[in-house]
Design a protein around this motif. Structure first.
Motif, short mmCIF file in Angstrom:
data_model
loop_
_atom_site.label_atom_id
_atom_site.label_comp_id
_atom_site.label_asym_id
_atom_site.label_seq_id
_atom_site.Cartn_x
_atom_site.Cartn_y
_atom_site.Cartn_z
N UNK A 151 0.83 -1.20 0.00
CA UNK A 151 0.00 0.00 0.00
C UNK A 151 0.87 1.25 0.00
N UNK A 152 0.21 2.36 -0.30
CA UNK A 152 0.87 3.65 -0.25
C UNK A 152 -0.13 4.68 0.29
N UNK A 153 0.24 5.33 1.39
CA UNK A 153 -0.59 6.38 1.98
C UNK A 153 0.32 7.48 2.50
N UNK A 210 -3.29 -11.72 9.01
CA UNK A 210 -2.49 -10.85 8.16
C UNK A 210 -1.44 -10.16 9.01
N UNK A 211 -0.31 -9.89 8.38
CA UNK A 211 0.80 -9.26 9.09
C UNK A 211 1.07 -7.89 8.51
N UNK A 212 0.99 -6.88 9.35
CA UNK A 212 1.28 -5.51 8.97
C UNK A 212 2.78 -5.27 9.09
N UNK A 213 3.40 -4.80 8.03
CA UNK A 213 4.82 -4.49 8.03
C UNK A 213 4.98 -3.05 7.55
N UNK A 214 5.25 -2.15 8.49
CA UNK A 214 5.29 -0.73 8.16
C UNK A 214 6.48 -0.40 7.26
N UNK A 215 7.62 -1.02 7.52
CA UNK A 215 8.82 -0.67 6.75
C UNK A 215 8.71 -1.13 5.30
N UNK A 216 7.99 -2.23 5.08
CA UNK A 216 7.80 -2.73 3.72
C UNK A 216 6.45 -2.31 3.14
N UNK A 217 5.70 -1.54 3.88
CA UNK A 217 4.34 -1.10 3.50
C UNK A 217 3.54 -2.26 2.92
N UNK A 218 3.52 -3.35 3.68
CA UNK A 218 2.81 -4.54 3.22
C UNK A 218 1.80 -5.01 4.25
N UNK A 219 0.84 -5.76 3.78
CA UNK A 219 -0.21 -6.32 4.63
C UNK A 219 -0.66 -7.62 3.99
N UNK A 220 0.20 -8.65 4.05
CA UNK A 220 -0.07 -9.92 3.38
C UNK A 220 -1.05 -10.77 4.17
N UNK A 221 -1.95 -11.40 3.44
CA UNK A 221 -2.96 -12.29 4.03
C UNK A 221 -2.39 -13.71 4.05
N UNK A 222 -2.61 -14.41 5.17
CA UNK A 222 -2.05 -15.75 5.31
C UNK A 222 -3.05 -16.69 5.96
N UNK A 223 -2.83 -17.99 5.68
CA UNK A 223 -3.60 -19.02 6.36
C UNK A 223 -2.72 -20.25 6.44
N UNK A 224 -2.63 -20.89 7.59
CA UNK A 224 -1.69 -22.00 7.76
C UNK A 224 -2.04 -23.23 6.92
N UNK A 240 -9.91 -12.27 -3.54
CA UNK A 240 -9.54 -11.57 -2.33
C UNK A 240 -9.08 -10.15 -2.65
N UNK A 241 -9.60 -9.20 -1.87
CA UNK A 241 -9.27 -7.80 -2.06
C UNK A 241 -8.65 -7.21 -0.81
N UNK A 242 -7.55 -6.51 -1.01
CA UNK A 242 -6.93 -5.72 0.03
C UNK A 242 -7.40 -4.27 -0.14
N UNK A 243 -7.62 -3.58 0.96
CA UNK A 243 -8.08 -2.19 0.89
C UNK A 243 -7.38 -1.35 1.95
N UNK A 244 -7.22 -0.07 1.66
CA UNK A 244 -6.56 0.83 2.59
C UNK A 244 -7.38 2.10 2.77
N UNK A 245 -7.35 2.62 3.97
CA UNK A 245 -7.93 3.92 4.24
C UNK A 245 -6.84 4.76 4.88
N UNK A 246 -6.58 5.91 4.28
CA UNK A 246 -5.60 6.84 4.82
C UNK A 246 -6.31 7.75 5.80
N UNK A 247 -5.92 7.72 7.07
CA UNK A 247 -6.68 8.49 8.05
C UNK A 247 -6.44 10.00 7.92
N UNK A 248 -5.59 10.39 6.97
CA UNK A 248 -5.44 11.81 6.66
C UNK A 248 -6.22 12.22 5.42
#
Lengths: 112, 114
Positions: free
Chosen positions: B25-27, B65-79, B89-97
């Motif tokens: 993502x990019x915000x 899902x794991x949030x990684x701020x330095x890599x700006x990633x939010x990958x979905x996982x299942x064991x 599957x859709x990933x979505x972002x909301x920029x609080x600014x």
């Protein structure tokens, strides 16, 4: 507990016509957002209504307009339909404007 | 402007194997991140969200899902994938600014083979 409901399920219109789509939010929700999902793409934000006012609008022309009623239900109106308006129109509701949005099943609009 | 990228149009995995669906993502401000799943001819179902706090978020149906701020990633996982997990599957972002709009990625089709 009823989730988000939308009507109609399917709609076929001719170019130049006008259409109204309807949405009832999940019980307890007061915010309604509308999205357009073209085939093979992710949803695109149209606008959001809260307290009966349009709070934010995406990159859609003025042909797209909406309304929110005192019971929080909402309508999406599209005037002067174009072929490119053919899409799945999704309504989403939330409690306030911050938290996760819950989506309805959508209205499939076909413009011929 | 906020944006989301899902670099894989399709992910194939065998039933019982772990799965990962990628999202970056990019915000400009702090992100609120979401995953949704869509079955054929249906609306989107909410799976999980990251607002703040623990970087590992657990959601519905065994997904996380794991949030990684330095890599700006939010990958979905299942064991362990199930055939019934096959969907879009859709990933979505909301920029609080930037108000309350959700920006979605283009979607990733997950195919789980028996």
């Amino acid at each position: 507990d009823a989730g988000v409901t939308q009507s109609p399920t399917h709609l076929i219109k001719t170019r130049g016509q006008q259409v109204t789509l309807r949405c009832s939010p999940k019980s307890g929700h007061d915010t309604v957002s509308w999205y357009q999902q073209a085939l093979g793409q992710g949803p695109q934000f149209i606008f959001q209504y809260y307290e009966e006012e349009e709070r934010q609008r995406g990159n859609f022309p003025d042909r797209f307009s909406g309304h929110q009623f005192p019971n929080y239900s909402s309508e999406l109106n599209v005037n002067a339909l174009l072929l490119g308006d053919s899409a799945l129109y999704l309504c989403a509701s939330s409690f306030g404007t911050v938290w996760e949005q819950y989506f309805g099943p959508g209205t499939r609009l076909t413009v011929t | 402007a906020q944006s989301v990228a899902q670099p894989e149009d399709q992910v194939n995995v065998a039933e019982g194997n772990p799965l990962t669906v990628k999202c970056t993502y990019s915000v400009s401000g702090n992100p609120y991140l979401f995953w949704y799943v869509q079955y054929p001819n249906r609306g989107l179902q909410f799976l999980l969200k990251y607002i703040t706090g623990d970087n590992l978020v657990k959601g519905s149906y065994g997904f996380e899902a794991e949030f990684n701020k330095s890599q700006t990633s939010f990958h979905l996982k299942k064991p362990s994938a199930l055939v019934s997990d096959s969907a879009l599957y859709f990933c979505a972002v909301r920029d609080n600014n930037a108000g309350n709009m959700l920006t979605f990625g283009g979607g990733t089709r997950l195919m789980v083979k028996p």
